[in-house]
Design a protein around this motif. Structure first.
Motif, mmCIF file in Angstrom:
data_model
loop_
_atom_site.group_PDB
_atom_site.id
_atom_site.type_symbol
_atom_site.label_atom_id
_atom_site.label_comp_id
_atom_site.label_asym_id
_atom_site.label_seq_id
_atom_site.Cartn_x
_atom_site.Cartn_y
_atom_site.Cartn_z
ATOM 1 N N ASN A 1 -11.496 -63.052 -38.267
ATOM 2 C CA ASN A 1 -11.155 -64.444 -38.499
ATOM 3 C C ASN A 1 -11.632 -64.920 -39.869
ATOM 4 O OD1 ASN A 1 -9.957 -64.753 -35.975
ATOM 5 N ND2 ASN A 1 -11.921 -65.128 -34.986
ATOM 6 N N TYR B 1 2.683 -59.918 -37.508
ATOM 7 C CA TYR B 1 2.456 -61.357 -37.425
ATOM 8 C C TYR B 1 3.754 -62.118 -37.692
ATOM 9 C CZ TYR B 1 -2.654 -60.957 -37.420
ATOM 10 O OH TYR B 1 -3.950 -60.690 -37.084
ATOM 11 N N CYS C 1 4.030 -55.757 -33.261
ATOM 12 C CA CYS C 1 2.671 -56.152 -33.642
ATOM 13 C C CYS C 1 2.606 -56.922 -34.958
ATOM 14 C CB CYS C 1 1.784 -54.913 -33.749
ATOM 15 S SG CYS C 1 1.600 -54.022 -32.191
ATOM 16 N N SER D 1 -7.583 -59.569 -31.799
ATOM 17 C CA SER D 1 -6.988 -58.890 -32.950
ATOM 18 C C SER D 1 -8.052 -58.149 -33.726
ATOM 19 C CB SER D 1 -6.308 -59.929 -33.862
ATOM 20 O OG SER D 1 -5.966 -59.351 -35.094
ATOM 21 N N ASN E 1 -3.959 -54.220 -31.661
ATOM 22 C CA ASN E 1 -5.205 -54.090 -30.918
ATOM 23 C C ASN E 1 -5.508 -52.607 -30.788
ATOM 24 O OD1 ASN E 1 -3.954 -52.958 -28.523
ATOM 25 N ND2 ASN E 1 -3.209 -55.024 -28.067
ATOM 26 N N SER F 1 -1.194 -57.196 -36.232
ATOM 27 C CA SER F 1 -2.304 -57.575 -35.347
ATOM 28 C C SER F 1 -2.504 -56.513 -34.279
ATOM 29 C CB SER F 1 -2.017 -58.921 -34.686
ATOM 30 O OG SER F 1 -0.815 -58.852 -33.927
ATOM 31 N N VAL G 1 -7.953 -57.860 -36.920
ATOM 32 C CA VAL G 1 -8.134 -58.551 -38.187
ATOM 33 C C VAL G 1 -9.133 -59.668 -37.976
ATOM 34 C CG1 VAL G 1 -7.036 -59.922 -39.984
ATOM 35 C CG2 VAL G 1 -5.802 -58.027 -38.931
ATOM 36 N N ARG H 1 -4.786 -53.786 -42.010
ATOM 37 C CA ARG H 1 -3.436 -53.765 -41.434
ATOM 38 C C ARG H 1 -2.459 -54.499 -42.345
ATOM 39 N NH1 ARG H 1 -6.950 -51.282 -39.289
ATOM 40 N NH2 ARG H 1 -7.574 -51.374 -37.108
#
Length: 307
Positions: free
Chosen positions: A7, A168, A166, A3, A192, A190, A5, A84
């Motif tokens: 961690n 979440y 996409c 992803s 890509n 998320s 985004v 995002r």
């Protein structure tokens, strides 16, 4: 695929900036609406016989731009494209979720572009000399306007589908974005790199490129006609055509600043480490399009300036 985004903890917009955004929209919304309505009524009751037909298209443009900006002012939307993340601090009508609200704004944006195209095409047709091969019938005029709108709207279902896929879900929502759940209406994605690139390219090709090329061609041809002597056009008509063409060009260029600045910042935030506060604050400028269009119309039209 990973992803985009991260961690680690993702910073939210500071409470002070959110308060500024809400206050800005609450204060500017009535002011901008009064200015827009004043220009709307100037157009509506314009007595200039030369503008008798064109003012109908100006009214359509005025109404659509006002609707798009009021929609932003009511929803008080915050966009953080680099994370995002999109959410609302205001009222989202009809119980729409965030993705539907975003698509609704894109539809309004398409209609604004379509209204500009309609005004440009009308001005272009009004300048065509007798017997010109580029002169089209009234029926073909409206067919062209409808076609360009349908062409731009065609890509929106693709974007909606991509966003839905996409977004979440409750089960895979990152802990780092837990602060977002405090908002009533929000969406986090998320994407890509391949999906995001596909949606961006589709949007550029189907939305931006065709109308931009058409408008560039029409404006180029109009200015070429203004530079070419014509025995069928009087000097006063030539001056009127030059003034209205320049006015229309300014009506497109100046209000575009309200879209270029926030959306360029959102694009730059993809590659630059810009703060969420900057992105959220600059996105407020998106609600100035209608008022900039109104002021430009007012200041570049002699009939309105006399009022």
């Amino acid at each position: 695929q990973k992803s985009m985004v991260p961690n680690e903890s993702v910073g939210s917009v500071s409470p002070g900036i959110e308060l500024f955004i809400e206050t800005y929209n609450h204060v500017t919304a009535p002011i901008f609406t009064i200015i827009n309505c004043a220009v709307f009524f100037h157009i509506l009751f314009d007595k200039d016989r030369k503008n008798k037909l064109y003012r109908h298209y100006m009214l359509v443009l005025q109404i659509i731009t006002m609707a798009a900006d009021i929609y932003l002012e009511i929803g008080i939307y915050v966009a953080l494209a680099h994370q995002r993340i999109f959410y609302s601090l205001g009222f989202v009508p009809f119980g729409m979720d965030m993705i539907t609200a975003m698509i609704t704004y894109l539809v309004l944006t398409v209609l604004v572009i379509g209204a500009y195209f309609m005004c440009i095409l009308f001005r272009h047709q009004s300048m065509q000399p007798p017997g010109s091969q580029l002169r089209i019938s009234r029926k073909m005029f409206f067919c062209a306007v409808i076609a360009i709108n349908l062409w731009m709207l065609f890509w929106l279902p693709l974007v909606y589908y991509g966003m839905k896929k996409c977004q979440y879900t409750v089960t895979d929502f990152p802990e780092a974005l837990g602060w977002l759940k405090e908002k009533q209406i929000f969406a986090a994605f998320s994407f890509n790199s391949n999906q995001y690139l596909w949606i961006t390219v589709a949007g550029l090709i189907l939305l931006v490129v065709p109308p931009s090329l058409l408008c560039t061609f029409l404006f180029t041809h109009m200015f070429m006609l203004l530079r070419t002597p014509s025995a069928s056009t009087s000097a006063s008509t030539r001056r009127y055509q030059r003034r209205t063409t320049v006015s229309l060009a300014l009506q497109i260029v100046i209000p575009s600043i309200s879209m270029i600045i926030p959306f360029a910042e959102q694009a730059l935030s993809q590659v630059m480490n810009l703060s969420s506060d900057v992105s959220a604050a600059l996105f407020c400028l998106a609600n100035t399009h209608a008022v900039l269009n109104s002021l430009t119309t007012f200041l570049t039209t002699p009939t309105y300036k006399r009022y």
